[in-house]
Design an enzyme around this catalytic site. Sequence first.
Site, PDB file in Angstrom:
ATOM      1  N   ARG A  91      11.162  -1.049  12.129  1.00 49.76           N
ATOM      2  CA  ARG A  91       9.761  -1.107  12.576  1.00 49.76           C
ATOM      3  C   ARG A  91       9.574  -2.198  13.599  1.00 49.76           C
ATOM      4  O   ARG A  91       9.804  -3.375  13.328  1.00 49.76           O
ATOM      5  CB  ARG A  91       8.831  -1.304  11.373  1.00 49.76           C
ATOM      6  CG  ARG A  91       8.314   0.038  10.873  1.00 49.76           C
ATOM      7  CD  ARG A  91       7.339  -0.117   9.786  1.00 49.76           C
ATOM      8  NE  ARG A  91       6.107  -0.783  10.212  1.00 49.76           N
ATOM      9  CZ  ARG A  91       4.995  -0.763   9.511  1.00 49.76           C
ATOM     10  NH1 ARG A  91       4.964  -0.111   8.379  1.00 49.76           N
ATOM     11  NH2 ARG A  91       3.923  -1.397   9.934  1.00 49.76           N
ATOM     12  N   ARG A 120      -0.994  -9.368  13.361  1.00 52.32           N
ATOM     13  CA  ARG A 120      -1.560  -8.360  12.453  1.00 52.32           C
ATOM     14  C   ARG A 120      -2.366  -9.004  11.336  1.00 52.32           C
ATOM     15  O   ARG A 120      -3.400  -8.487  10.922  1.00 52.32           O
ATOM     16  CB  ARG A 120      -0.442  -7.488  11.870  1.00 52.32           C
ATOM     17  CG  ARG A 120       0.025  -6.421  12.851  1.00 52.32           C
ATOM     18  CD  ARG A 120       1.428  -5.968  12.582  1.00 52.32           C
ATOM     19  NE  ARG A 120       1.609  -5.331  11.304  1.00 52.32           N
ATOM     20  CZ  ARG A 120       2.783  -5.288  10.648  1.00 52.32           C
ATOM     21  NH1 ARG A 120       3.841  -5.880  11.170  1.00 52.32           N
ATOM     22  NH2 ARG A 120       2.867  -4.675   9.500  1.00 52.32           N
ATOM     23  N   ARG A 140      11.209  -6.605   5.383  1.00 52.58           N
ATOM     24  CA  ARG A 140      11.161  -5.198   5.799  1.00 52.58           C
ATOM     25  C   ARG A 140      11.663  -5.049   7.238  1.00 52.58           C
ATOM     26  O   ARG A 140      12.358  -4.104   7.564  1.00 52.58           O
ATOM     27  CB  ARG A 140       9.727  -4.664   5.664  1.00 52.58           C
ATOM     28  CG  ARG A 140       9.621  -3.173   5.909  1.00 52.58           C
ATOM     29  CD  ARG A 140       8.263  -2.641   5.529  1.00 52.58           C
ATOM     30  NE  ARG A 140       7.237  -3.022   6.492  1.00 52.58           N
ATOM     31  CZ  ARG A 140       5.932  -2.784   6.337  1.00 52.58           C
ATOM     32  NH1 ARG A 140       5.499  -2.177   5.251  1.00 52.58           N
ATOM     33  NH2 ARG A 140       5.063  -3.145   7.257  1.00 52.58           N
ATOM     34  N   ARG A 155      -9.837   0.576   8.452  1.00 51.44           N
ATOM     35  CA  ARG A 155      -9.455  -0.792   8.796  1.00 51.44           C
ATOM     36  C   ARG A 155     -10.587  -1.525   9.490  1.00 51.44           C
ATOM     37  O   ARG A 155     -10.440  -2.704   9.814  1.00 51.44           O
ATOM     38  CB  ARG A 155      -8.248  -0.751   9.740  1.00 51.44           C
ATOM     39  CG  ARG A 155      -6.901  -0.939   9.061  1.00 51.44           C
ATOM     40  CD  ARG A 155      -5.825  -0.809  10.120  1.00 51.44           C
ATOM     41  NE  ARG A 155      -4.647  -1.558   9.842  1.00 51.44           N
ATOM     42  CZ  ARG A 155      -3.584  -1.086   9.195  1.00 51.44           C
ATOM     43  NH1 ARG A 155      -3.588   0.135   8.709  1.00 51.44           N
ATOM     44  NH2 ARG A 155      -2.517  -1.837   9.037  1.00 51.44           N
ATOM     45  N   LYS A 191       0.831  -1.220   0.000  1.00 53.93           N
ATOM     46  CA  LYS A 191       0.000   0.000   0.000  1.00 53.93           C
ATOM     47  C   LYS A 191       0.863   1.267   0.000  1.00 53.93           C
ATOM     48  O   LYS A 191       0.614   2.185  -0.772  1.00 53.93           O
ATOM     49  CB  LYS A 191      -0.934   0.023   1.223  1.00 53.93           C
ATOM     50  CG  LYS A 191      -1.893  -1.153   1.308  1.00 53.93           C
ATOM     51  CD  LYS A 191      -2.871  -0.996   2.461  1.00 53.93           C
ATOM     52  CE  LYS A 191      -2.223  -1.007   3.840  1.00 53.93           C
ATOM     53  NZ  LYS A 191      -1.756  -2.311   4.296  1.00 53.93           N
TER      54      LYS A 191
END
Length: 193
Positions: A134, A145, A128, A89, A14
Site C-alpha cells: 500500500r 492521514r 502493514r 469520513r 476496520k
Amino acid sequence: MLNIVIFGAPGSGKGTQSELIIEKYGLHHISTGEILRTEIENRTKLGLMAEEYICNGHLVPDRLIIDMLGEIIDKSTNKKGFIFDGFPRTIAQAQALDTLLKSRNDSISAVLYLSLEEQDLIHRLLKRGEESSRSDDNMETIQKRLAVYKEQTEPLKEYYLKKGELFKIKGNGTIDEIFENIAEVIDRLHVSI
Ligand code: ADP
C-alpha cells in the site's frame, strides 16, 4: 436490515473486523478504500482522479465518493444489510448516507467506533506498510492521514453520538476479543436479518 458503520482512525482495524462481521452476519461489505484501490489498479476514470489524493493522504472529494456509493447501494441485491467500512469520513458523507438509506426506507443500525491510541495506530500502519504494497502506509502519508482523520472524520463521533447510534469498542486486544465485543453490541440491537 442490519446496517453497520465501522468507524475509526486509519489502522484501527476496520477492515479486519469487517471481514469477521460479514462472515457471521452475511452483510454486503462496502470498503470505499478497497473500491478506490481497485479503480486505481484498473486505471478507470475514477481511479485516475482518486490516485493523487490517496497517495498524498488526502480525502477523495465528497461528490465522487457519494456518487460511487449511491451506485453500489442501488445495485446491491443483498437483503440482510450493509457494512460501511471507511465511509462516511466527513459530515457531508454522513448526511448523504442518511439520505440514501432513508430513500430505501432504511437507516443505520449502529456505528461501531474502534478506539485506539495514536502510537498504536502508527505502529500498526508502519507494520502493514512493510508487509503489503500500500503506497499510503509510509510515515509521511500516515501522519497526513491521521491529521485529516482528526480534522474531518473525528467530528462524526459527535454527529452519531447525538443520534444515539455510536457504540465505542476498545480497539486493542486480540482480533477475537475485539470481535466478541462487537458481536455483543450487534446481537443486542434486535434487528431482524
Ligand atoms: P485507512 O482507513 O487505513 O486510511 P482506507 O482503505 O479506508 O484506509 O482508505 C485509504 C484512502 O482512500 C484514504 O486515505 C482516502 O484517501 C481514500 N478514501 C477511502 N474512503 C474514503 C471516503 N469515504 N472519502 C474520501 N476518501 C476516502
